[in-house]
Write a protein that holds these residues in place. Structure first.
Motif, PDB file in Angstrom:
ATOM      1  N   TYR A 192       0.827  -1.204   0.000  1.00  0.00           N
ATOM      2  CA  TYR A 192       0.000   0.000   0.000  1.00  0.00           C
ATOM      3  C   TYR A 192       0.862   1.255   0.000  1.00  0.00           C
ATOM      4  O   TYR A 192       0.637   2.186  -0.785  1.00  0.00           O
ATOM      5  CB  TYR A 192      -0.926  -0.003   1.215  1.00  0.00           C
ATOM      6  N   ALA A 195       2.448   1.644  -3.421  1.00  0.00           N
ATOM      7  CA  ALA A 195       1.473   1.990  -4.459  1.00  0.00           C
ATOM      8  C   ALA A 195       1.039   3.441  -4.364  1.00  0.00           C
ATOM      9  O   ALA A 195       0.773   4.092  -5.380  1.00  0.00           O
ATOM     10  CB  ALA A 195       0.255   1.063  -4.359  1.00  0.00           C
ATOM     11  N   HIS A 246      -8.565  -4.542  -4.473  1.00  0.00           N
ATOM     12  CA  HIS A 246      -7.410  -3.642  -4.449  1.00  0.00           C
ATOM     13  C   HIS A 246      -6.347  -4.148  -3.479  1.00  0.00           C
ATOM     14  O   HIS A 246      -5.148  -4.050  -3.739  1.00  0.00           O
ATOM     15  CB  HIS A 246      -7.840  -2.230  -4.031  1.00  0.00           C
ATOM     16  N   ASN A 306      -2.112  -4.852  -3.705  1.00  0.00           N
ATOM     17  CA  ASN A 306      -1.162  -4.278  -2.747  1.00  0.00           C
ATOM     18  C   ASN A 306      -0.354  -5.376  -2.053  1.00  0.00           C
ATOM     19  O   ASN A 306       0.846  -5.218  -1.795  1.00  0.00           O
ATOM     20  CB  ASN A 306      -1.898  -3.429  -1.717  1.00  0.00           C
ATOM     21  N   GLN A 356       2.262  -6.529  -4.496  1.00  0.00           N
ATOM     22  CA  GLN A 356       3.342  -5.548  -4.576  1.00  0.00           C
ATOM     23  C   GLN A 356       4.247  -5.643  -3.354  1.00  0.00           C
ATOM     24  O   GLN A 356       5.477  -5.641  -3.471  1.00  0.00           O
ATOM     25  CB  GLN A 356       2.756  -4.141  -4.682  1.00  0.00           C
ATOM     26  N   LYS A 369      -2.446   0.343 -10.443  1.00  0.00           N
ATOM     27  CA  LYS A 369      -1.568  -0.447  -9.574  1.00  0.00           C
ATOM     28  C   LYS A 369      -0.734  -1.420 -10.409  1.00  0.00           C
ATOM     29  O   LYS A 369       0.462  -1.606 -10.169  1.00  0.00           O
ATOM     30  CB  LYS A 369      -2.392  -1.207  -8.531  1.00  0.00           C
ATOM     31  N   LYS A 386       2.004   0.484 -12.216  1.00  0.00           N
ATOM     32  CA  LYS A 386       3.131   0.829 -11.356  1.00  0.00           C
ATOM     33  C   LYS A 386       4.071  -0.348 -11.187  1.00  0.00           C
ATOM     34  O   LYS A 386       5.281  -0.187 -11.000  1.00  0.00           O
ATOM     35  CB  LYS A 386       2.641   1.320  -9.997  1.00  0.00           C
TER      36      LYS A 386
END
Length: 263
Positions: A66, A69, A175, A179, A182, A210, A213
């Motif tokens: 999070y 991101a 979402h 995260n 990531q 996201k 990225k």
């Protein structure tokens, strides 16, 4: 920080609930599992940043993912320390820069998390996957779901190459799954660049950003994307694939990444 914090067994994630089920055979009282949700508040340098509604699995990955991101950190070197407490429902993060000024909240995504940056990064990649490879990966995703077959009500996402899944995450928030992916990539030293991003959830513009990225050039869902996500994918060089299930899929942008050369 690389310790798995907040990992619970299936019994801890899905509560055992008594319900009444109706079928052709009539009513039956039975026990079922449902997803258990929690509110996790992230503190940065002792200041409350955001409260996220999530599933209590891989919370360390969720927090790091999070923060990355949202542009709070650019890598693990920006994090001096982190403590995640399931009992206190919080994550206490100290940045290497103790004077860091937290960004102003601009809007809320449907996950309940804040979104500070809305401009995506164009994806530079030569990755190409065949439709059969994509469909095979989606089948693998379904086979690796743990919580969904037990309780339903959660989303699953995965990062993969063209053959195998590399990272898998489940959560009540779609979402949150990205995260978590990531964050796990950062903590485990896995590069998400030139990979496929797979998800059971609808791909919105936030989900697409996201993935951008992470420099994932192909994003796949078993559901339909939003119009905003399709426009963003076209601009950012991402092949956006929807309705990927069984032997079918639909490509909404950059079909050349799926070996489709038709005009």
């Amino acid at each position: 920080m690389q310790e798995e914090i907040g990992i619970l067994d299936i019994q801890g994630v899905a509560a055992d609930i008594v319900c009444d089920r109706f079928s052709d055979e009539g009513w039956v009282r039975t026990k079922v599992y449902v997803p258990r949700e929690m509110e996790l508040t992230i503190y940065v340098n002792e200041k409350a940043l955001v409260t996220i509604l999530c599933t209590a699995v891989k919370l360390n990955y969720l927090v790091i993912g999070y923060l990355y991101a949202e542009g709070i950190i650019s890598g693990l070197g920006d994090v001096a320390s982190m403590r995640v407490s399931l009992e206190e429902s919080l994550a206490d993060v100290w940045l290497s820069n103790p004077d860091y000024e937290l960004p102003t909240l601009r809007k809320l995504g449907c996950s309940g998390s804040s979104v500070f940056k809305t401009q995506g990064q164009k994806v530079d990649s030569d990755l190409i996957a065949t439709p059969m490879e994509v469909l095979s990966l989606m089948k693998q995703l379904e086979e690796q779901m743990e919580l969904y077959p037990l309780s339903g009500g959660v989303h699953t996402s995965a990062l993969s190459d063209t053959k195998n899944l590399l990272v898998v995450a489940e959560d009540i928030g779609r979402h949150n799954t990205l995260n978590k992916i990531q964050g796990e990539c950062l903590l485990r030293g896995i590069s998400p660049r030139d990979r496929l991003m797979l998800s059971t959830g609808r791909i919105s513009s936030e989900m697409l950003l996201k993935a951008a990225k992470m420099q994932a050039p192909i994003v796949v869902s078993r559901h339909a994307p939003t119009k905003s996500a399709i426009l963003l994918a076209s601009d950012l060089g991402i092949a956006l694939v929807g309705h990927a299930r069984g032997s079918r899929l639909v490509v909404y942008s950059h079909p050349e990444r799926l070996s489709c050369l038709s005009n």
